[in-house]
Design a protein around this motif. Sequence first.
Motif, short mmCIF file in Angstrom:
data_model
loop_
_atom_site.label_atom_id
_atom_site.label_comp_id
_atom_site.label_asym_id
_atom_site.label_seq_id
_atom_site.Cartn_x
_atom_site.Cartn_y
_atom_site.Cartn_z
N PRO A 20 -46.22 30.60 -39.33
CA PRO A 20 -46.69 30.44 -37.95
C PRO A 20 -47.97 31.24 -37.70
O PRO A 20 -48.16 32.33 -38.23
N ARG A 66 -49.76 33.55 -35.52
CA ARG A 66 -49.36 34.49 -34.47
C ARG A 66 -50.32 34.49 -33.29
O ARG A 66 -49.90 34.59 -32.14
N LEU A 111 -49.59 31.54 -31.19
CA LEU A 111 -48.34 31.74 -30.46
C LEU A 111 -48.54 32.62 -29.24
O LEU A 111 -47.98 32.36 -28.17
N TRP A 115 -46.41 27.09 -34.54
CA TRP A 115 -45.20 27.31 -35.35
C TRP A 115 -45.29 26.54 -36.67
O TRP A 115 -44.85 27.03 -37.70
N ARG A 116 -45.87 25.35 -36.60
CA ARG A 116 -46.03 24.54 -37.82
C ARG A 116 -47.17 25.05 -38.70
O ARG A 116 -47.27 24.66 -39.85
#
Length: 160
Positions: free
Chosen positions: A13, A15, A18, A71-72
């Motif tokens: 992922p 970060r 995210l 996430w992918r």
Amino acid sequence: MTDRSNTPEARRPDRAALVIAVVLAIIAAVIVYSTATAHGGSTTRIGPGAFPYAISACLFALAIWTGFEAWRGDFPEREEQEFGPVFWIVSGLAAQMLLLNTVGFSIATGILFAATARGFGKGPLWMTVPIGIVLSFVVWVIFAKGLQLSLPAGPLEHLI
């Protein structure tokens, strides 16, 4: 050349993305809360109060999409950040904000123009500062005299 698409390192992922997804979701939640707790406004079903909800829905959808892509690990690899250009642009903006009320719109915005040009690697300051001042003065004339809007005036603007 090796193919890293199936290695665990390539699928980790992202970060930073995210964090961006979480920030987008928080902004959407703040807009919804602020709109829901605002007093006054219209009693109609669709009115000015509907737009903040639409904007927050779009931001929340972007947050979900960004989180899924992060996430992918589908974001492209970012280039190394150069801090020199960022410093020039931010310092030009700070100079404009500090000088706006004392030297006027044209000179302060001309300095911002020159610093931004320098940040993008264009022209020496001795050339871009006067160009920026002239362009900013034209903008000031259009807005202050043509449209009758109030912009900070300095010594250059007081000549007119």
